[in-house]
Design a protein around this motif. Structure first.
Motif, PDB file in Angstrom:
ATOM      1  N   ARG A 145       0.636  -1.356   0.096  1.00 29.78           N
ATOM      2  CA  ARG A 145       0.033   0.003  -0.055  1.00 29.78           C
ATOM      3  C   ARG A 145       0.875   1.164   0.115  1.00 29.78           C
ATOM      4  N   PHE A 146       1.895   1.123   0.826  1.00 31.43           N
ATOM      5  CA  PHE A 146       2.680   2.651   0.970  1.00 31.43           C
ATOM      6  C   PHE A 146       3.664   2.682  -0.311  1.00 31.43           C
ATOM      7  N   LEU A 147       3.925   1.662  -1.234  1.00 29.74           N
ATOM      8  CA  LEU A 147       4.817   1.857  -2.121  1.00 29.74           C
ATOM      9  C   LEU A 147       3.840   2.098  -3.486  1.00 29.74           C
ATOM     10  N   THR A 148       2.877   1.576  -3.607  1.00 32.19           N
ATOM     11  CA  THR A 148       1.873   1.715  -5.008  1.00 32.19           C
ATOM     12  C   THR A 148       1.181   2.955  -4.843  1.00 32.19           C
ATOM     13  N   ARG A 149       0.935   3.463  -3.428  1.00 31.08           N
ATOM     14  CA  ARG A 149       0.287   4.766  -3.388  1.00 31.08           C
ATOM     15  C   ARG A 149       1.389   5.779  -3.646  1.00 31.08           C
ATOM     16  N   GLY A 150       2.520   5.641  -3.180  1.00 32.77           N
ATOM     17  CA  GLY A 150       3.815   6.580  -3.608  1.00 32.77           C
ATOM     18  C   GLY A 150       3.821   6.653  -4.929  1.00 32.77           C
ATOM     19  N   ILE A 151       3.871   5.689  -5.823  1.00 30.78           N
ATOM     20  CA  ILE A 151       4.005   5.692  -7.166  1.00 30.78           C
ATOM     21  C   ILE A 151       2.935   6.220  -7.901  1.00 30.78           C
ATOM     22  N   SER A 152       1.541   5.761  -7.535  1.00 31.25           N
ATOM     23  CA  SER A 152       0.467   6.109  -8.185  1.00 31.25           C
ATOM     24  C   SER A 152       0.056   7.671  -8.233  1.00 31.25           C
ATOM     25  N   ARG A 153       0.118   8.046  -6.819  1.00 29.78           N
ATOM     26  CA  ARG A 153      -0.095   9.502  -6.645  1.00 29.78           C
ATOM     27  C   ARG A 153       0.901  10.455  -7.222  1.00 29.78           C
ATOM     28  N   ASN A 176       8.949  13.910  -8.117  1.00 32.38           N
ATOM     29  CA  ASN A 176       9.806  12.974  -8.850  1.00 32.38           C
ATOM     30  C   ASN A 176      10.703  12.338  -8.071  1.00 32.38           C
ATOM     31  N   ALA A 177      11.089  12.681  -6.823  1.00 29.89           N
ATOM     32  CA  ALA A 177      11.955  12.081  -5.918  1.00 29.89           C
ATOM     33  C   ALA A 177      11.400  10.929  -5.236  1.00 29.89           C
ATOM     34  N   LYS A 178      10.094  11.003  -4.922  1.00 26.67           N
ATOM     35  CA  LYS A 178       9.296  10.016  -4.169  1.00 26.67           C
ATOM     36  C   LYS A 178       8.755   9.060  -5.265  1.00 26.67           C
TER      37      LYS A 178
END
Length: 271
Positions: A145-153, A176-178
Motif C-alpha cells: 500500500r505504501f509503495l503503490t500509493r507513492g508511485i501512483s499518486r 519526482n524524487a518520491k
C-alpha cells in the motif's frame, strides 16, 4: 454547483448509458473469445453482479481486468474488430487523454467526468475501462500500500498541468524524487521476493494499494450480469473483500451518486 435539472437529466440518461456500455462489453467479450484472451469483471461491475445481478443502480461505468500480456494482445486486434462507432483509447492512440487507463469508447455519446479537459481533443464517449494486472512480489499489504500509493499518486500529480510558482517547482522535485525512490524499492523487491502468489493493477493505477491472491482470480469462473454470463474471478467473495471490505453493505443514500458530471447516451439518433 447544484442543479436539479441537470441531476434529473443524468438520472434519465443513466439506464440508457448502462445499456450502451453493456453493448460495448458484449463486443469486447466476442473479441476475447475469438482470440483466446482472458478477462474478468472487476471493481464496481463485479460488485454489481454479486450484489444486484447487474449494474449498481447508480453506477455509470463498466470495469474489466486482464493480465498485462493479454491487454497487449487485445490492443493489437481490437482496432480492427471493434466495428463502427467504437474506438480503443490509449495513451498511444490519444496522447492527451487524461488517464493512463485503456478504454473502449462509444463515439455516438458524450460522458463528462470531473477531471475532463475540454481543451483536449481526446474522445469523451461512454466507455468500458480495461485494467492491466501484473504479478506482485509477496510482501505485507502495508508495504504494498505504501509503495503503490507513492508511485501512483506521485505520477498523477506530476501529470497534472501546473502553473509556474514556487509550489509547483517544489512539487516537481518532491514528487519526482518520491516516485523514483518508490519505483526503485519496488524493482528491488521484485528481484528478491517471489512473484506469482499475488496480482493487481499496474502500479500507476493502484492508488489504494489493493492486491489479490492469484488463486482468487484463476481459474476464471462465470457470473450473471444483466441477464448475461461474463467471466469473473474464481472467488468473487475474496476479491471483493480485498476491494471493499464489507461489500454487501449498501452505502447511505447520500453516497449513491452518479460519478459523471454529464451523460448523453446518444448524440445522433441511430436508425
Amino acid at each position: 454547483m447544484q442543479n436539479k435539472y441537470l441531476e434529473e437529466f443524468k438520472k434519465d440518461q443513466l439506464r440508457k448509458c448502462q445499456l450502451k456500455q453493456l453493448g460495448i462489453l458484449e463486443v469486447i467479450d466476442g473479441i476475447c473469445r475469438r482470440h483466446g484472451i482472458e478477462y474478468w469483471l472487476d471493481g464496481g461491475s463485479l460488485l454489481g453482479a454479486v450484489r444486484h445481478g447487474g449494474f449498481i443502480p447508480w453506477d455509470d461505468d463498466i470495469d474489466i481486468a486482464m493480465r498485462l500480456e493479454d491487454v497487449k494482445r487485445f490492443c493489437e486486434v481490437a482496432p480492427k474488430e471493434l466495428g463502427e462507432g467504437l474506438m480503443l483509447q490509449t495513451r498511444e492512440t490519444e496522447p492527451d487523454t487524461k488517464e493512463p487507463i485503456i478504454k473502449v469508447r462509444d463515439l455516438n455519446s458524450f460522458y463528462v467526468e470531473g477531471g475532463d479537459n475540454f481543451a483536449a481533443t481526446y474522445q469523451k464517449g461512454v466507455y468500458v475501462d480495461i485494467f492491466p494486472f501484473i504479478p506482485y512480489p509477496t510482501l505485507p499489504r502495508k508495504t504494498v500500500r505504501f509503495l503503490t500509493r507513492g508511485i501512483s499518486r506521485s505520477k498523477a500529480i506530476l501529470a497534472k498541468p501546473h502553473r509556474y510558482s514556487i509550489r509547483a517547482v517544489a512539487e516537481f522535485f518532491y514528487f519526482n524524487a518520491k516516485f523514483a525512490l518508490c519505483r526503485t524499492v519496488w524493482a528491488l523487491l521484485c528481484l528478491f521476493r517471489s512473484r506469482g502468489e499475488y496480482m493487481s493493477n499496474t502500479l500507476n493505477n493502484n492508488g489504494y494499494g489493493i492486491m489479490h491472491r492469484t488463486d482468487s482470480i484463476f481459474p476464471l469462473g462465470k457470473i450473471e450480469f444483466e441477464g448475461k454470463e461474463f467471466p469473473a474471478p474464481a472467488n468473487p467473495d475474496a476479491y471483493l473483500t480485498d476491494l471493499y471490505k464489507n461489500y454487501m453493505e449498501i452505502p447511505p443514500e447520500d453516497k449513491r451518486v452518479i460519478h459523471s458530471v454529464f451523460i448523453m447516451s446518444e448524440l445522433i439518433k441511430e436508425k
